[in-house]
Design a protein around this motif. Sequence first.
Motif, PDB file in Angstrom:
ATOM      1  N   THR A   1       0.852  -1.182   0.000  1.00  0.00           N
ATOM      2  CA  THR A   1       0.000   0.000   0.000  1.00  0.00           C
ATOM      3  C   THR A   1       0.888   1.233   0.000  1.00  0.00           C
ATOM      4  OG1 THR A   1      -0.195  -0.124   2.404  1.00  0.00           O
ATOM      5  CG2 THR A   1      -2.001  -1.055   1.123  1.00  0.00           C
ATOM      6  N   THR A   2       0.450   2.252  -0.715  1.00  0.00           N
ATOM      7  CA  THR A   2       1.209   3.499  -0.763  1.00  0.00           C
ATOM      8  C   THR A   2       0.411   4.574  -0.035  1.00  0.00           C
ATOM      9  OG1 THR A   2       0.302   3.954  -2.968  1.00  0.00           O
ATOM     10  CG2 THR A   2       2.480   2.934  -2.860  1.00  0.00           C
ATOM     11  N   TRP A   3       1.160   5.451   0.647  1.00  0.00           N
ATOM     12  CA  TRP A   3       0.548   6.434   1.547  1.00  0.00           C
ATOM     13  C   TRP A   3       1.204   7.790   1.373  1.00  0.00           C
ATOM     14  CZ3 TRP A   3      -3.479   4.792   4.502  1.00  0.00           C
ATOM     15  CH2 TRP A   3      -3.659   3.403   4.577  1.00  0.00           C
ATOM     16  N   GLU A   4       0.417   8.837   1.609  1.00  0.00           N
ATOM     17  CA  GLU A   4       0.927  10.206   1.582  1.00  0.00           C
ATOM     18  C   GLU A   4       0.430  10.930   2.828  1.00  0.00           C
ATOM     19  OE1 GLU A   4       1.238  13.630  -1.714  1.00  0.00           O
ATOM     20  OE2 GLU A   4      -0.823  13.036  -1.223  1.00  0.00           O
ATOM     21  N   ILE A   5       1.355  11.570   3.547  1.00  0.00           N
ATOM     22  CA  ILE A   5       0.939  12.354   4.709  1.00  0.00           C
ATOM     23  C   ILE A   5       0.521  13.747   4.245  1.00  0.00           C
ATOM     24  CG2 ILE A   5       2.351  11.072   6.362  1.00  0.00           C
ATOM     25  CD1 ILE A   5       4.306  13.470   6.352  1.00  0.00           C
ATOM     26  N   SER A   6      -0.319  14.383   5.038  1.00  0.00           N
ATOM     27  CA  SER A   6      -0.804  15.720   4.709  1.00  0.00           C
ATOM     28  C   SER A   6       0.336  16.719   4.690  1.00  0.00           C
ATOM     29  CB  SER A   6      -1.839  16.168   5.736  1.00  0.00           C
ATOM     30  OG  SER A   6      -2.923  15.279   5.755  1.00  0.00           O
ATOM     31  N   ASP A   7       0.232  17.692   3.819  1.00  0.00           N
ATOM     32  CA  ASP A   7       1.219  18.760   3.735  1.00  0.00           C
ATOM     33  C   ASP A   7       1.325  19.452   5.092  1.00  0.00           C
ATOM     34  OD1 ASP A   7       3.097  20.342   2.459  1.00  0.00           O
ATOM     35  OD2 ASP A   7       1.616  21.838   1.861  1.00  0.00           O
ATOM     36  N   GLY A   8       2.532  19.653   5.562  1.00  0.00           N
ATOM     37  CA  GLY A   8       2.757  20.300   6.853  1.00  0.00           C
ATOM     38  C   GLY A   8       2.814  19.339   8.031  1.00  0.00           C
ATOM     39  N   THR A   9       2.523  18.059   7.793  1.00  0.00           N
ATOM     40  CA  THR A   9       2.594  17.061   8.860  1.00  0.00           C
ATOM     41  C   THR A   9       4.031  16.595   9.020  1.00  0.00           C
ATOM     42  OG1 THR A   9       0.347  16.321   8.405  1.00  0.00           O
ATOM     43  CG2 THR A   9       1.760  14.794   9.608  1.00  0.00           C
ATOM     44  N   ASP A  10       4.474  16.453  10.249  1.00  0.00           N
ATOM     45  CA  ASP A  10       5.816  15.957  10.539  1.00  0.00           C
ATOM     46  C   ASP A  10       5.864  14.458  10.236  1.00  0.00           C
ATOM     47  OD1 ASP A  10       8.061  14.789  11.908  1.00  0.00           O
ATOM     48  OD2 ASP A  10       8.186  16.582  13.156  1.00  0.00           O
ATOM     49  N   TYR A  11       6.689  14.055   9.285  1.00  0.00           N
ATOM     50  CA  TYR A  11       6.783  12.655   8.879  1.00  0.00           C
ATOM     51  C   TYR A  11       7.115  11.762  10.075  1.00  0.00           C
ATOM     52  CZ  TYR A  11       8.014   8.430   6.354  1.00  0.00           C
ATOM     53  OH  TYR A  11       8.056   7.129   5.906  1.00  0.00           O
ATOM     54  N   ASP A  12       8.042  12.195  10.919  1.00  0.00           N
ATOM     55  CA  ASP A  12       8.465  11.370  12.049  1.00  0.00           C
ATOM     56  C   ASP A  12       7.333  11.144  13.044  1.00  0.00           C
ATOM     57  OD1 ASP A  12      11.038  10.987  11.031  1.00  0.00           O
ATOM     58  OD2 ASP A  12      11.754  12.846  11.942  1.00  0.00           O
ATOM     59  N   VAL A  13       6.479  12.147  13.234  1.00  0.00           N
ATOM     60  CA  VAL A  13       5.326  11.998  14.134  1.00  0.00           C
ATOM     61  C   VAL A  13       4.354  10.978  13.544  1.00  0.00           C
ATOM     62  CG1 VAL A  13       3.321  13.184  15.111  1.00  0.00           C
ATOM     63  CG2 VAL A  13       5.564  14.294  15.146  1.00  0.00           C
TER      64      VAL A  13
END
Length: 96
Positions: free
Chosen positions: A7-19
């Motif tokens: 599965t491929t995923w994208e975090i919301s713009d401005g979200t801290d990837y590490d969090v």
Amino acid sequence: MTYITITTWEISDGTDYDVSLQSIRDKRMPALKELGAMRVNVVRTSDRTSAAITEWPDAVTRDAAEQAIEAVRGKIHAEDFARMTGEMRGEVVATL
């Protein structure tokens, strides 16, 4: 035969990837293991995207977990600030 989902995923713009990744490590990966997954790998593919590669003992085990997986996916956007962008799945036909 072993069954794989990618599965491929994208975090919301401005979200801290590490969090977001910490939530995935703490909640999502263990939940997949509890549903019968043998292994889960998360690959960071860009600043905001990842791929989750989940190995199941067989398609029957994965299919039995389908309803629970869909319920979790419904929560991910609100809780992890991520959205699923794609999914591939199938039996492993060759390995080295």
